[in-house]
Design an enzyme around this catalytic site. Sequence first.
Site, PDB file in Angstrom:
ATOM      1  N   ASP A  97      -3.545  14.439   8.812  1.00 45.83           N
ATOM      2  CA  ASP A  97      -4.314  14.531  10.057  1.00 45.83           C
ATOM      3  C   ASP A  97      -3.409  15.167  11.122  1.00 45.83           C
ATOM      4  O   ASP A  97      -2.284  15.614  10.829  1.00 45.83           O
ATOM      5  CB  ASP A  97      -4.900  13.168  10.461  1.00 45.83           C
ATOM      6  CG  ASP A  97      -3.858  12.178  10.948  1.00 45.83           C
ATOM      7  OD1 ASP A  97      -2.634  12.507  10.936  1.00 45.83           O
ATOM      8  OD2 ASP A  97      -4.240  11.067  11.346  1.00 45.83           O
ATOM      9  N   CYS A 152      -0.445  10.600   7.449  1.00 47.63           N
ATOM     10  CA  CYS A 152      -1.028  10.382   8.780  1.00 47.63           C
ATOM     11  C   CYS A 152       0.046   9.715   9.633  1.00 47.63           C
ATOM     12  O   CYS A 152       1.228   9.761   9.262  1.00 47.63           O
ATOM     13  CB  CYS A 152      -2.337   9.588   8.712  1.00 47.63           C
ATOM     14  SG  CYS A 152      -2.211   7.924   8.039  1.00 47.63           S
ATOM     15  N   THR A 156       0.788   6.550  10.288  1.00 50.77           N
ATOM     16  CA  THR A 156       1.445   5.439   9.577  1.00 50.77           C
ATOM     17  C   THR A 156       1.369   5.560   8.062  1.00 50.77           C
ATOM     18  O   THR A 156       2.088   4.834   7.357  1.00 50.77           O
ATOM     19  CB  THR A 156       0.757   4.112   9.947  1.00 50.77           C
ATOM     20  OG1 THR A 156      -0.627   4.224   9.564  1.00 50.77           O
ATOM     21  CG2 THR A 156       0.874   3.809  11.428  1.00 50.77           C
ATOM     22  N   HIS A 170       6.144   1.765 -12.117  1.00 50.22           N
ATOM     23  CA  HIS A 170       5.319   0.593 -12.446  1.00 50.22           C
ATOM     24  C   HIS A 170       3.831   0.796 -12.168  1.00 50.22           C
ATOM     25  O   HIS A 170       3.003   0.186 -12.836  1.00 50.22           O
ATOM     26  CB  HIS A 170       5.800  -0.628 -11.655  1.00 50.22           C
ATOM     27  CG  HIS A 170       7.065  -1.210 -12.190  1.00 50.22           C
ATOM     28  ND1 HIS A 170       7.524  -2.469 -11.845  1.00 50.22           N
ATOM     29  CD2 HIS A 170       7.998  -0.712 -13.051  1.00 50.22           C
ATOM     30  CE1 HIS A 170       8.669  -2.722 -12.471  1.00 50.22           C
ATOM     31  NE2 HIS A 170       8.986  -1.654 -13.198  1.00 50.22           N
ATOM     32  N   HIS A 225       3.255  -2.023 -18.155  1.00 52.00           N
ATOM     33  CA  HIS A 225       2.723  -1.530 -16.873  1.00 52.00           C
ATOM     34  C   HIS A 225       1.408  -0.783 -17.081  1.00 52.00           C
ATOM     35  O   HIS A 225       0.564  -0.774 -16.188  1.00 52.00           O
ATOM     36  CB  HIS A 225       3.756  -0.657 -16.174  1.00 52.00           C
ATOM     37  CG  HIS A 225       5.030  -1.388 -15.904  1.00 52.00           C
ATOM     38  ND1 HIS A 225       5.090  -2.473 -15.060  1.00 52.00           N
ATOM     39  CD2 HIS A 225       6.274  -1.229 -16.418  1.00 52.00           C
ATOM     40  CE1 HIS A 225       6.322  -2.936 -15.041  1.00 52.00           C
ATOM     41  NE2 HIS A 225       7.067  -2.206 -15.858  1.00 52.00           N
TER      42      HIS A 225
HETATM   43  C1  RB5 Z   1      -4.009   8.695  14.546  1.00 49.96           C
HETATM   44  O1  RB5 Z   1      -3.742   8.358  15.866  1.00 49.96           O
HETATM   45  C2  RB5 Z   1      -3.604   7.552  13.617  1.00 49.96           C
HETATM   46  O2  RB5 Z   1      -4.476   6.462  13.770  1.00 49.96           O
HETATM   47  C3  RB5 Z   1      -3.603   8.029  12.176  1.00 49.96           C
HETATM   48  O3  RB5 Z   1      -2.731   9.097  12.057  1.00 49.96           O
HETATM   49  C4  RB5 Z   1      -3.145   7.016  11.134  1.00 49.96           C
HETATM   50  O4  RB5 Z   1      -1.930   6.456  11.464  1.00 49.96           O
HETATM   51  C5  RB5 Z   1      -4.140   6.029  10.699  1.00 49.96           C
HETATM   52  O5  RB5 Z   1      -3.909   5.187   9.820  1.00 49.96           O
END
Ligand code: RB5
Length: 141
Positions: A7, A64, A66, A97, A132
Amino acid sequence: MILIASDHAAFDLKQHLVAFLKEMHHEVGDLGVDQIESVDYPDFAHRLAEGVQRGDGVQGILICGTGLGMSMAANRHAGIRAALCHDAYTAAMARKHNDANVLCLGARVLGVGVAEQVVRVFLSTPFEGGRHQRRVDKIET
Ligand code: RB5
């Protein structure tokens, strides 16, 4: 073939990793995003998951902010085992695994050097099989 998508929050890291993968002589399919305007990460996770489902032995990388949202969305697809990895250990174990076929990264969590290391380890570590395989088979409902 490695499919990759992100993203807006991870656009810069995705561009960096596309070049990094090509330097390592991987065939890369870049599924976007192509600019830094705000987008919805599930659109890209679903697109990439469908590409991995269709391809034989195709692996994916989703990024993304996180890595959390990408992994949640990708794991809704049958046969997709998307692993959110933060370091070389989790990347190695996701392959050994869990036979993960999609690597998820958090661009706001990892530095570029760690992200490169995680990608390198993920792509070079084989699945161990054996007990596994039985457990991986039980993941699908
Ligand atoms: C975008 O602001 C953020 O929410 C997205 O990149 C991601 O971290 C969502 O899980």
